[in-house]
Design a protein around this motif. Sequence first.
Motif, mmCIF file in Angstrom:
data_model
loop_
_atom_site.group_PDB
_atom_site.id
_atom_site.type_symbol
_atom_site.label_atom_id
_atom_site.label_comp_id
_atom_site.label_asym_id
_atom_site.label_seq_id
_atom_site.Cartn_x
_atom_site.Cartn_y
_atom_site.Cartn_z
ATOM 1 N N TYR A 104 0.807 -1.228 0.000
ATOM 2 C CA TYR A 104 0.000 0.000 0.000
ATOM 3 C C TYR A 104 0.842 1.281 0.000
ATOM 4 O O TYR A 104 0.301 2.374 -0.065
ATOM 5 N N GLY A 105 2.178 1.114 0.078
ATOM 6 C CA GLY A 105 3.070 2.280 0.013
ATOM 7 C C GLY A 105 2.907 3.250 1.160
ATOM 8 O O GLY A 105 3.082 4.450 0.994
ATOM 9 N N ILE A 106 2.565 2.723 2.352
ATOM 10 C CA ILE A 106 2.336 3.615 3.506
ATOM 11 C C ILE A 106 3.431 3.399 4.553
ATOM 12 O O ILE A 106 3.629 2.279 5.040
ATOM 13 N N GLU A 107 4.137 4.455 4.882
ATOM 14 C CA GLU A 107 5.126 4.414 5.962
ATOM 15 C C GLU A 107 4.437 4.835 7.255
ATOM 16 O O GLU A 107 3.750 5.855 7.293
ATOM 17 N N VAL A 108 4.613 4.021 8.301
ATOM 18 C CA VAL A 108 3.933 4.327 9.566
ATOM 19 C C VAL A 108 4.920 4.450 10.715
ATOM 20 O O VAL A 108 6.026 3.914 10.668
ATOM 21 N N VAL A 109 4.490 5.171 11.746
ATOM 22 C CA VAL A 109 5.239 5.273 13.002
ATOM 23 C C VAL A 109 4.494 4.413 14.021
ATOM 24 O O VAL A 109 3.269 4.496 14.126
ATOM 25 N N THR A 110 5.224 3.576 14.751
ATOM 26 C CA THR A 110 4.562 2.673 15.703
ATOM 27 C C THR A 110 5.059 2.915 17.125
ATOM 28 O O THR A 110 6.172 3.395 17.337
ATOM 29 N N SER A 111 4.201 2.559 18.084
ATOM 30 C CA SER A 111 4.591 2.626 19.501
ATOM 31 C C SER A 111 5.308 1.321 19.852
ATOM 32 O O SER A 111 5.232 0.343 19.097
ATOM 33 N N PRO A 112 6.014 1.266 20.989
ATOM 34 C CA PRO A 112 6.576 -0.019 21.428
ATOM 35 C C PRO A 112 5.445 -1.035 21.620
ATOM 36 O O PRO A 112 4.337 -0.667 22.034
ATOM 37 N N PRO A 113 5.692 -2.314 21.322
ATOM 38 C CA PRO A 113 4.622 -3.329 21.452
ATOM 39 C C PRO A 113 4.175 -3.503 22.899
ATOM 40 O O PRO A 113 4.987 -3.417 23.823
ATOM 41 N N ILE A 114 2.881 -3.728 23.066
ATOM 42 C CA ILE A 114 2.298 -3.964 24.396
ATOM 43 C C ILE A 114 1.701 -5.368 24.400
ATOM 44 O O ILE A 114 0.915 -5.719 23.513
ATOM 45 N N VAL A 115 2.084 -6.180 25.377
ATOM 46 C CA VAL A 115 1.523 -7.526 25.504
ATOM 47 C C VAL A 115 0.204 -7.434 26.265
ATOM 48 O O VAL A 115 0.113 -6.772 27.303
ATOM 49 N N VAL A 116 -0.822 -8.087 25.738
ATOM 50 C CA VAL A 116 -2.149 -8.077 26.363
ATOM 51 C C VAL A 116 -2.238 -9.225 27.368
ATOM 52 O O VAL A 116 -1.864 -10.353 27.058
ATOM 53 N N TYR A 117 -2.706 -8.931 28.560
ATOM 54 C CA TYR A 117 -2.894 -9.958 29.587
ATOM 55 C C TYR A 117 -4.393 -10.217 29.775
ATOM 56 O O TYR A 117 -5.237 -9.512 29.216
ATOM 57 N N ARG A 118 -4.718 -11.227 30.555
ATOM 58 C CA ARG A 118 -6.102 -11.503 30.954
ATOM 59 C C ARG A 118 -6.142 -11.621 32.476
ATOM 60 O O ARG A 118 -5.171 -12.030 33.098
ATOM 61 N N GLU A 119 -7.274 -11.266 33.051
ATOM 62 C CA GLU A 119 -7.453 -11.428 34.495
ATOM 63 C C GLU A 119 -8.329 -12.651 34.769
ATOM 64 O O GLU A 119 -9.246 -12.944 33.988
ATOM 65 N N SER A 120 -8.021 -13.360 35.833
ATOM 66 C CA SER A 120 -8.819 -14.538 36.170
ATOM 67 C C SER A 120 -8.697 -14.828 37.662
ATOM 68 O O SER A 120 -8.061 -14.067 38.402
ATOM 69 N N VAL A 121 -9.320 -15.915 38.090
ATOM 70 C CA VAL A 121 -9.250 -16.313 39.510
ATOM 71 C C VAL A 121 -8.826 -17.775 39.600
ATOM 72 O O VAL A 121 -8.946 -18.530 38.639
ATOM 73 N N ARG A 122 -8.321 -18.146 40.800
ATOM 74 C CA ARG A 122 -7.863 -19.529 40.985
ATOM 75 C C ARG A 122 -8.658 -20.269 42.064
ATOM 76 O O ARG A 122 -8.308 -21.381 42.437
ATOM 77 N N ALA A 123 -9.689 -19.631 42.605
ATOM 78 C CA ALA A 123 -10.509 -20.269 43.650
ATOM 79 C C ALA A 123 -11.930 -19.724 43.564
ATOM 80 O O ALA A 123 -12.199 -18.766 42.850
ATOM 81 N N ALA A 124 -12.840 -20.355 44.305
ATOM 82 C CA ALA A 124 -14.226 -19.877 44.357
ATOM 83 C C ALA A 124 -14.350 -18.819 45.457
ATOM 84 O O ALA A 124 -13.684 -18.898 46.489
ATOM 85 N N SER A 125 -15.220 -17.836 45.211
ATOM 86 C CA SER A 125 -15.426 -16.778 46.219
ATOM 87 C C SER A 125 -16.692 -17.065 47.020
ATOM 88 O O SER A 125 -17.498 -17.917 46.654
ATOM 89 N N GLN A 126 -16.867 -16.312 48.079
ATOM 90 C CA GLN A 126 -18.145 -16.333 48.791
ATOM 91 C C GLN A 126 -19.141 -15.467 48.015
ATOM 92 O O GLN A 126 -18.793 -14.845 47.018
ATOM 93 N N VAL A 127 -20.381 -15.423 48.462
ATOM 94 C CA VAL A 127 -21.394 -14.594 47.813
ATOM 95 C C VAL A 127 -21.259 -13.158 48.332
ATOM 96 O O VAL A 127 -21.224 -12.937 49.554
ATOM 97 N N PHE A 128 -21.178 -12.207 47.402
ATOM 98 C CA PHE A 128 -21.087 -10.791 47.780
ATOM 99 C C PHE A 128 -22.331 -10.036 47.342
ATOM 100 O O PHE A 128 -22.932 -10.366 46.305
ATOM 101 N N GLU A 129 -22.676 -9.029 48.148
ATOM 102 C CA GLU A 129 -23.822 -8.176 47.825
ATOM 103 C C GLU A 129 -23.334 -6.946 47.069
ATOM 104 O O GLU A 129 -22.440 -6.248 47.529
ATOM 105 N N GLY A 130 -23.935 -6.716 45.887
ATOM 106 C CA GLY A 130 -23.644 -5.500 45.133
ATOM 107 C C GLY A 130 -24.857 -4.586 45.180
ATOM 108 O O GLY A 130 -25.953 -4.990 44.785
#
Length: 420
Positions: free
Chosen positions: A142-168
Amino acid sequence: GTLRAGEELWLVNEKKLQKVLQVSLYMGATRELADEIPAGNIAAALGLDQARSGETAIDTTLKDKEVGAFEQLHYVSEPVVTISVEPKNPKDLTKMIDALRKLSIEDPNLKVKINEETGEYLLSGMGFLHLEVSLQLLRENYGIEVVTSPPIVVYRESVRAASQVFEGKSPNKHNKFYISVEPLNEATINLLASGKIKEDMDSKEMAKILRDEAGWDYEEGKRIIAIDENLNVFVDKTSGVQHLREVMDTVIQGFRLAMREGPLAHEPVRGLKVVLHDAVIHEDPAHRGPAQIYPAVRNAIFAGMLTAKTTLLEPLQKLDIRVPMDYVGNVTAVITRKRGKVLDMSQVGNVARVIAEISVSESFELASELRAASAGRAFWGTEFSRWAPVPDALLTDIIMKIRERKGLPKQLPKLEDFLS
């Protein structure tokens, strides 16, 4: 059948008519035009600009008949590295946007989106090399020169145990949701990732598959009412709650919003089971709008996550390296230094095959280091392997760096932040 230039085809998935302007065959890197292409050939068809990977094109005479489409393509990998791109010449902005759109059509594993807060164009791929190749195509095709930022690795959030019941509680204190969270098992995540379990399928069929293949309770499986794109499920275990049905769509949307940005570092949540146990809903619709429901649902989910051994998941790449035996020690030393793990090693003649796993965040400059360690004699391929918990020793440091990059407060969230 035979494909001819000038014919109209019906696109099954898009439900549109499109005209084939040219047909041709690829001979190496060149495209040879033809008048028609008989069955059995891999053809190139020009003009089907609405078609996407996995599309099925049929003769127009069959469009009103029950003709099954080819099975959709499923990708086991996910975009895990992101860069922002902008054209060197501001005049090329429109041209760059169009080129990025075309690239993402050609390569479904490449994702393009706009950061609504900063106006940046973000390009996400499966690794540093994937993005490097995409930028090269941007320049060459496409003949387009671009400027890029440093690469960012995407993470995910998760849990490793069951929680108690919380009231929202909603901000006006008139609506209450009682929610717990727990991690999904690996079998369930695999069923969701493969598309075998989908949100819109029959609840009894879904429950049967989950019971037989993932060890779920059948009744609980029937109560799944939402599945989001990052493989999280929402289970409604309530019974006879007044007015809940009227706000359930808003509750589900609140669940989806919470899954987009978790409590630790505002990264997407993955592999979470959210269970709604009970609720109290105000009878007046004016007091139970989205502004009241969203925070209540989110706060209960986040409180549960923070008490359920919450963690970050990092993407791992699988490396398949072929290298002369003389350099195996050097290559394995590079892998170990980058928090990698050798999974398997075999030998054929004087060539060793090393199968290893390495964190994507450590794979920057991997190519040059492997070449240096093997005097340029190593050949390797990479593919997405899996998501794995970040080592506990690195967890806080990584969370704080992400929070700083996103302009979030420089302290870890506390349980009290989500309880009112």
